[in-house]
Design an enzyme around this catalytic site. Structure first.
Site, PDB file in Angstrom:
ATOM      1  N   HIS A   1       0.813  -1.211   0.000  1.00 53.43           N
ATOM      2  CA  HIS A   1       0.000   0.000   0.000  1.00 53.43           C
ATOM      3  C   HIS A   1       0.854   1.272   0.000  1.00 53.43           C
ATOM      4  CE1 HIS A   1       0.409  -0.182   4.505  1.00 53.43           C
ATOM      5  NE2 HIS A   1       0.407   1.134   4.372  1.00 53.43           N
TER       6      HIS A   1
ATOM      7  N   ASP B   1      -0.203  -7.572   1.571  1.00 51.77           N
ATOM      8  CA  ASP B   1       0.346  -6.214   1.674  1.00 51.77           C
ATOM      9  C   ASP B   1       1.865  -6.272   1.806  1.00 51.77           C
ATOM     10  OD1 ASP B   1       0.497  -3.522   1.702  1.00 51.77           O
ATOM     11  OD2 ASP B   1      -0.458  -3.214   3.634  1.00 51.77           O
TER      12      ASP B   1
ATOM     13  N   SER C   1       4.320   2.580   7.981  1.00 47.63           N
ATOM     14  CA  SER C   1       4.004   1.483   7.073  1.00 47.63           C
ATOM     15  C   SER C   1       5.216   1.075   6.245  1.00 47.63           C
ATOM     16  CB  SER C   1       2.872   1.894   6.124  1.00 47.63           C
ATOM     17  OG  SER C   1       1.659   2.033   6.806  1.00 47.63           O
TER      18      SER C   1
END
Length: 260
Positions: free
Chosen positions: A67, A112, A206
């Site tokens: 992402h 992911d 992230s």
């Protein structure tokens, strides 16, 4: 009397400052300069915005979260303080990006992860070196390390100039399922956090690493908002369960077989 009043005022100011300072951190402290040589920063080429973290796993590849993908990005290596540059900092661009396309028995929670091949090899240096991939999965109960330049306040965003590091606990996946019932019964993700709250990864962390026993065991993936709530751990993509995929790509296999 005047001296007592002055001392009392100083004490009040000191306590007030300490309280405000503690509110500026979602747990953790500034990382030691020498402990994150593998940590990279992903930036948007056009805006110059910091996007995500990532991990250098050898001189040509970086592992991060899917992402974090943006069409035009660059990868910065060897950085500690965004405001001060080391002589050995290096910039690279993606030569190719790989995504986990497997669909058999995989949900969106399992995918992911993104592997980036750099446009040219990285030179190891004082502030740059890869992190080893795991040879076995991590054990529940392990104390693991997280780090990144993500926001230090939540829900409002405050980005630090230096990376923050913290220790969190690897929890049984059922703990996360109990908190987030929509999670699948089985998943190639890790559940980790501090159940008392106050320490957590957050926005723009992230893609960064979850390190257990000196190995890259997880990739920062998803967590509840606001961050660092009690009894609400976060999810990390489990690197060990994607190891064959990663190693096949690095070996030059363009027709990677999906695991069962």
């Amino acid at each position: 009397m005047m001296l007592i009043r002055v001392l009392a005022n100083l004490l009040i100011l000191q306590l007030s400052y300490a309280q405000k300072s503690s509110e500026l951190v979602i747990g953790g402290d500034e990382c030691n300069i020498n402990e994150h040589r593998f940590l990279v920063a992903l930036y948007d080429v056009w805006s110059g915005d910091f996007l995500c973290g990532g991990t250098l796993i050898n001189k040509e590849y970086v592992l991060t979260a899917a992402h974090c993908e943006t069409r035009n990005m660059y990868i910065y290596l060897g950085m500690h303080n965004k405001m001060y540059q080391f002589d050995d900092e290096q910039r690279r661009y993606p030569k190719k990006k790989y995504f986990f396309r497997c669909s058999n028995n995989f949900t969106r929670w399992d995918k992911d992860i993104m592997l980036i091949r750099l446009n040219r090899p990285v030179r190891n240096s004082e502030h740059i070196a890869p992190l080893s991939l795991p040879s076995s999965p991590p054990s529940v109960g392990s104390v693991c390390r997280v780090m990144g330049w993500g926001t230090i306040t939540s829900p409002n965003e405050t980005l630090p100039d230096v990376p923050r590091c913290a220790n969190i606990n690897l929890l049984n996946y059922t703990v996360c399922r109990g908190v987030f019932p929509r999670l699948p019964a089985r998943s190639r993700t890790l559940c980790a956090g501090v159940l008392q709250g106050g320490i957590d990864t957050c926005k723009r962390d992230s893609g960064g690493p979850l390190i257990c026993n000196g190995k890259l065991q997880g990739v920062v993936f998803w967590g509840p908002k606001p961050c660092a709530q009690p009894r609400k751990p976060a999810l990390y993509t489990k690197v060990f369960d994607h190891l064959d995929w990663i190693q096949s790509i690095i070996a030059g296999n363009t027709t990677v077989t999906c695991p069962p």
